[in-house]
Design an enzyme around this catalytic site. Structure first.
Site, mmCIF file in Angstrom:
data_model
loop_
_atom_site.group_PDB
_atom_site.id
_atom_site.type_symbol
_atom_site.label_atom_id
_atom_site.label_comp_id
_atom_site.label_asym_id
_atom_site.label_seq_id
_atom_site.Cartn_x
_atom_site.Cartn_y
_atom_site.Cartn_z
ATOM 1 N N TYR A 142 25.448 85.896 79.623
ATOM 2 C CA TYR A 142 25.060 84.240 79.092
ATOM 3 C C TYR A 142 23.592 84.468 78.697
ATOM 4 O O TYR A 142 23.290 83.377 78.135
ATOM 5 C CB TYR A 142 25.191 83.502 80.563
ATOM 6 C CG TYR A 142 26.566 83.373 80.824
ATOM 7 C CD1 TYR A 142 27.456 83.799 79.994
ATOM 8 C CD2 TYR A 142 26.791 82.813 82.116
ATOM 9 C CE1 TYR A 142 28.993 83.580 80.352
ATOM 10 C CE2 TYR A 142 28.173 82.507 82.546
ATOM 11 C CZ TYR A 142 29.304 83.087 81.530
ATOM 12 O OH TYR A 142 30.524 82.612 82.215
ATOM 13 N N LYS A 192 33.278 96.511 85.955
ATOM 14 C CA LYS A 192 34.255 96.930 85.079
ATOM 15 C C LYS A 192 33.554 98.502 84.618
ATOM 16 O O LYS A 192 33.579 98.861 83.351
ATOM 17 C CB LYS A 192 34.301 96.350 83.958
ATOM 18 C CG LYS A 192 35.423 94.902 84.021
ATOM 19 C CD LYS A 192 36.827 95.049 84.490
ATOM 20 C CE LYS A 192 37.456 95.340 83.109
ATOM 21 N NZ LYS A 192 38.922 95.827 83.262
ATOM 22 N N ASP A 224 38.931 93.068 87.175
ATOM 23 C CA ASP A 224 40.491 92.448 87.118
ATOM 24 C C ASP A 224 41.255 92.523 88.211
ATOM 25 O O ASP A 224 41.973 91.824 88.464
ATOM 26 C CB ASP A 224 40.871 93.140 85.837
ATOM 27 C CG ASP A 224 40.821 94.489 85.663
ATOM 28 O OD1 ASP A 224 40.010 95.222 86.523
ATOM 29 O OD2 ASP A 224 41.669 95.405 85.034
ATOM 30 N N ASP A 248 31.226 84.035 87.554
ATOM 31 C CA ASP A 248 31.564 82.668 87.175
ATOM 32 C C ASP A 248 33.297 82.328 87.385
ATOM 33 O O ASP A 248 33.572 81.213 87.877
ATOM 34 C CB ASP A 248 31.368 82.373 85.619
ATOM 35 C CG ASP A 248 31.217 81.046 85.256
ATOM 36 O OD1 ASP A 248 31.450 79.965 85.870
ATOM 37 O OD2 ASP A 248 30.983 80.745 83.912
ATOM 38 N N ASP A 252 35.370 80.445 90.657
ATOM 39 C CA ASP A 252 36.070 79.243 90.544
ATOM 40 C C ASP A 252 37.551 79.617 90.779
ATOM 41 O O ASP A 252 38.292 78.669 91.555
ATOM 42 C CB ASP A 252 36.393 79.112 88.792
ATOM 43 C CG ASP A 252 35.192 78.092 88.389
ATOM 44 O OD1 ASP A 252 34.234 77.839 89.380
ATOM 45 O OD2 ASP A 252 35.242 77.374 87.502
#
Ligand code: NAD
Length: 367
Positions: A142, A192, A224, A248, A252
């Site tokens: 980000y 990852k 994942d 993020d 959630d």
């Protein structure tokens, strides 16, 4: 001895409504537990824009830097949707996070037994769930450079860069290990590393920091697979440490395992201050909920649980935090519900203030 200091920034929409209930709880702790706070209040978001033309005044920023912890309600609303990007209410929030350098975002996913039916997963998978996700908040894709959209060979190309220094990974890892030490001493780091060099560095640095926390059981998981495991068997996790982007999404996902947005607190922590307390801001995950603003329908529990996190992580009052959480557990078990927690069986929902009343009564009963 001086009292610990709190700056309350209630913000917009339902922010002030839910914060009113938190203020009652703060007063209760002063009156009944000899735990008084020096509370000051100021404006943020649209409320600050209306008065000062900016979503966070410099004086407010200076106050936030000086207090032991900031409690924030929510910012934003339709009245501010068309403002220039630079003065949108959310910019006030981002400025606080950036200038206080709040690099560790703590997002608990805790399922109160009484609300297990609200989860999209089977009740037995989520009843008693208690996970803490520590998300790196100030770096990663980000913020990484280069970024932007430009033309290459007559075609638009969008670029963002995942960039982490070892110092950034390390300070977040220390926060996550410290968290694990205060809980069940299990930490799962997610990245990852199979396809990203930054993931390889992430795994290496977390493994190095582990040497300082030998009591914590450390595991690594590809993010994942982490997402899959969170919906397959979420109770296998205690603390999860992950980067800004994966955090993020994963936080959630974990949050919704527990039901309503009105139940979710968060904390954002930075480096220790001179008094040893971390720079800290506590806020509910939900926004300003313009659709129910001014109707006393808002659930104040997310904001109250955010104050419980402040008790635990800023003020070393773990027992008092547990008292407050137990009071909330009790009122929910007794059937107290705001509108967002109403099931198909219906009934009359409590107002925001009535939910506050019930929690205060449960706190009184705990003495
Ligand atoms: P929202 O979280 O405000 O609301 C989503 C839905 O959940 C709404 O139906 C709302 O009524 C309900 N809800 C949220 N909190 C609740 C509570 N405590 N009790 C009962 N119901 C609750 O998200 P949104 O509608 O996407 O955004 C509204 C405004 O809030 C926008 O301006 C957005 O930018 C802002 N926002 C701010 C924050 C923040 O301050 N941290 C976070 C998200 C959104």
């Amino acid at each position: 001895m001086t009292n610990p200091s709190l700056l309350i920034l209630a913000g917009d929409g339902i922010g002030p409504e839910v914060m009113d209930q938190v203020k009652r709880i703060i007063t209760w702790y002063g009156d009944k537990r000899d735990l008084a706070f020096d509370v000051s209040e100021d404006l943020v978001g649209g409320a600050a824009y209306d008065k000062h033309g900016v979503p966070l005044h410099d004086d407010t920023m200076a106050k936030a830097q000086a207090v032991d912890a900031v409690l924030l309600g929510a910012v934003g609303g339709p009245a501010y949707d068309d403002l220039d990007f630079s003065v949108k209410p959310e910019r006030g929030l981002l400025r606080l996070r950036k200038e206080m350098d709040l690099f560790a975002n703590l997002r608990p996913a805790q399922c109160f037994d009484a609300l297990a039916d609200f989860s999209s997963l089977k009740k037995e998978l989520v009843a008693g769930l208690d996970i803490m996700i520590v998300r790196e908040l100030t770096s990663g894709v980000y913020f990484g450079e280069p970024r932007g959209i430009h033309i290459e060979d007559n075609m638009r190309v969008g670029i963002n860069t995942q960039r982490y220094t070892e110092a950034e990974i390390e300070r977040g890892a220390r926060a996550a290990f410290e968290m694990a030490m205060k809980r069940n001493k299990k930490l799962c780091s997610m990245e990852k590393a199979n396809v990203m060099e930054s993931g390889i560095l992430w795994r290496d640095v977390v493994t190095e920091v582990h040497a300082d926390y030998p009591e914590v059981e450390l595991s690594h998981m590809y993010a994942d697979n982490g997402a899959m495991q969170l919906v397959r068997a979420p109770k296998q996790f205690d603390v999860i440490y992950t980067d800004n982007l994966f955090g993020d999404i994963l936080s959630d996902c974990a949050a919704m395992l527990t039901g309503s947005l009105g139940m979710l607190p968060s904390a954002s922590l930075g480096a220790p201050m001179a008094n040893g307390r971390p720079k800290a801001m506590y806020e509910p995950v939900h926004g300003s909920a313009p659709d129910i603003t001014g109707q006393s329908k808002a659930n104040p529990i997310a904001c109250i649980l955010s104050f419980a996190m402040a008790l635990r992580y800023s003020f070393d009052q773990g027992d008092e935090a547990a008292r407050l959480e137990a009071a909330i557990e009790k009122v929910l078990a007794d059937g107290a519900r705001t509108g967002d927690l109403m099931g198909p069986e219906g009934g009359k929902p409590l107002s925001t203030t009535e939910m506050g009343d019930a929690i205060l009564a449960a706190l009184d009963a705990s003495l």
